[in-house]
Design a protein around this motif. Structure first.
Motif, mmCIF file in Angstrom:
data_model
loop_
_atom_site.group_PDB
_atom_site.id
_atom_site.type_symbol
_atom_site.label_atom_id
_atom_site.label_comp_id
_atom_site.label_asym_id
_atom_site.label_seq_id
_atom_site.Cartn_x
_atom_site.Cartn_y
_atom_site.Cartn_z
ATOM 1 N N ARG A 6 0.834 -1.191 0.000
ATOM 2 C CA ARG A 6 0.000 0.000 0.000
ATOM 3 C C ARG A 6 0.877 1.253 0.000
ATOM 4 O O ARG A 6 0.618 2.207 -0.733
ATOM 5 C CB ARG A 6 -0.922 -0.013 1.217
ATOM 6 N N ASN A 7 1.934 1.267 0.786
ATOM 7 C CA ASN A 7 2.847 2.410 0.810
ATOM 8 C C ASN A 7 3.561 2.580 -0.534
ATOM 9 O O ASN A 7 3.728 3.707 -1.013
ATOM 10 C CB ASN A 7 3.878 2.254 1.932
ATOM 11 N N VAL A 12 4.090 5.537 -5.748
ATOM 12 C CA VAL A 12 3.985 5.531 -7.214
ATOM 13 C C VAL A 12 2.922 6.530 -7.666
ATOM 14 O O VAL A 12 3.127 7.297 -8.609
ATOM 15 C CB VAL A 12 3.675 4.106 -7.728
ATOM 16 N N LEU A 13 1.797 6.561 -6.995
ATOM 17 C CA LEU A 13 0.735 7.502 -7.319
ATOM 18 C C LEU A 13 1.209 8.938 -7.126
ATOM 19 O O LEU A 13 0.946 9.808 -7.963
ATOM 20 C CB LEU A 13 -0.500 7.222 -6.464
ATOM 21 N N LEU A 14 1.920 9.187 -6.058
ATOM 22 C CA LEU A 14 2.464 10.527 -5.803
ATOM 23 C C LEU A 14 3.446 10.928 -6.900
ATOM 24 O O LEU A 14 3.420 12.065 -7.387
ATOM 25 C CB LEU A 14 3.149 10.555 -4.434
ATOM 26 N N ALA A 15 4.299 10.006 -7.332
ATOM 27 C CA ALA A 15 5.254 10.306 -8.400
ATOM 28 C C ALA A 15 4.535 10.625 -9.705
ATOM 29 O O ALA A 15 4.910 11.557 -10.418
ATOM 30 C CB ALA A 15 6.214 9.129 -8.588
ATOM 31 N N VAL A 16 3.482 9.883 -10.030
ATOM 32 C CA VAL A 16 2.721 10.134 -11.255
ATOM 33 C C VAL A 16 2.066 11.510 -11.203
ATOM 34 O O VAL A 16 2.091 12.264 -12.179
ATOM 35 C CB VAL A 16 1.669 9.017 -11.475
ATOM 36 N N VAL A 17 1.511 11.873 -10.070
ATOM 37 C CA VAL A 17 0.874 13.189 -9.927
ATOM 38 C C VAL A 17 1.904 14.302 -10.063
ATOM 39 O O VAL A 17 1.667 15.298 -10.759
ATOM 40 C CB VAL A 17 0.113 13.278 -8.584
ATOM 41 N N VAL A 18 3.057 14.162 -9.445
ATOM 42 C CA VAL A 18 4.105 15.184 -9.532
ATOM 43 C C VAL A 18 4.588 15.331 -10.971
ATOM 44 O O VAL A 18 4.775 16.454 -11.464
ATOM 45 C CB VAL A 18 5.276 14.837 -8.582
ATOM 46 N N ILE A 19 4.768 14.247 -11.678
ATOM 47 C CA ILE A 19 5.206 14.305 -13.079
ATOM 48 C C ILE A 19 4.135 14.966 -13.938
ATOM 49 O O ILE A 19 4.443 15.806 -14.789
ATOM 50 C CB ILE A 19 5.560 12.890 -13.595
ATOM 51 N N ALA A 20 2.874 14.627 -13.720
ATOM 52 C CA ALA A 20 1.795 15.225 -14.514
ATOM 53 C C ALA A 20 1.690 16.724 -14.282
ATOM 54 O O ALA A 20 1.551 17.510 -15.220
ATOM 55 C CB ALA A 20 0.466 14.543 -14.193
#
Length: 93
Positions: A6-7, A12-20
Motif C-alpha cells: 500500500r505504501n 507511485v501515485l504521488l510520483a505520477v501526480v508530480v510528473i503530470a
C-alpha cells in the motif's frame, strides 16, 4: 506485507501526480512565438499604415498570411472584398 504494498502504491501515485503537474507547467508553448490572428479591419489598417512587408492570400480558403515589418507573422480571415487584391498592390506590399 500488505502495508508495504500500500505504501509503495501511494509513492507511485504521488510520483505520477508530480510528473503530470510538472509537465503541465513546464511544457507550455511560448506565447511570443504563438501564431496570432489579425482581425480584417486590423489587417487593412496595418497595410494602409505601411506596417506589412508581405501578404500571402490563399485563394478559395478565405485566409491570408501576413508578415509585418517587425517580422511577426499573423493569419487573417479575409472577407469577400472585391478591392482586396488592389489594397496590397496600392501600398507596395
Amino acid at each position: 506485507m500488505k502495508k508495504r504494498w500500500r505504501n509503495a502504491g501511494l509513492y507511485v501515485l504521488l510520483a505520477v501526480v508530480v510528473i503530470a503537474v510538472g509537465t503541465a507547467f513546464l511544457d507550455r508553448p511560448d506565447p511570443a512565438n504563438a501564431p496570432r490572428t489579425l482581425r480584417y479591419s486590423d489587417f487593412v489598417e496595418a497595410v494602409e499604415g505601411n506596417e506589412v512587408s508581405r501578404v500571402r492570400i490563399a485563394r478559395g480558403r478565405g485566409t491570408g498570411q501576413v508578415v509585418e515589418k517587425n517580422r511577426q507573422r499573423a493569419g487573417v480571415n479575409l472577407g469577400p472584398d472585391k478591392g482586396l487584391r488592389k489594397l496590397p498592390e496600392h501600398h507596395k506590399v
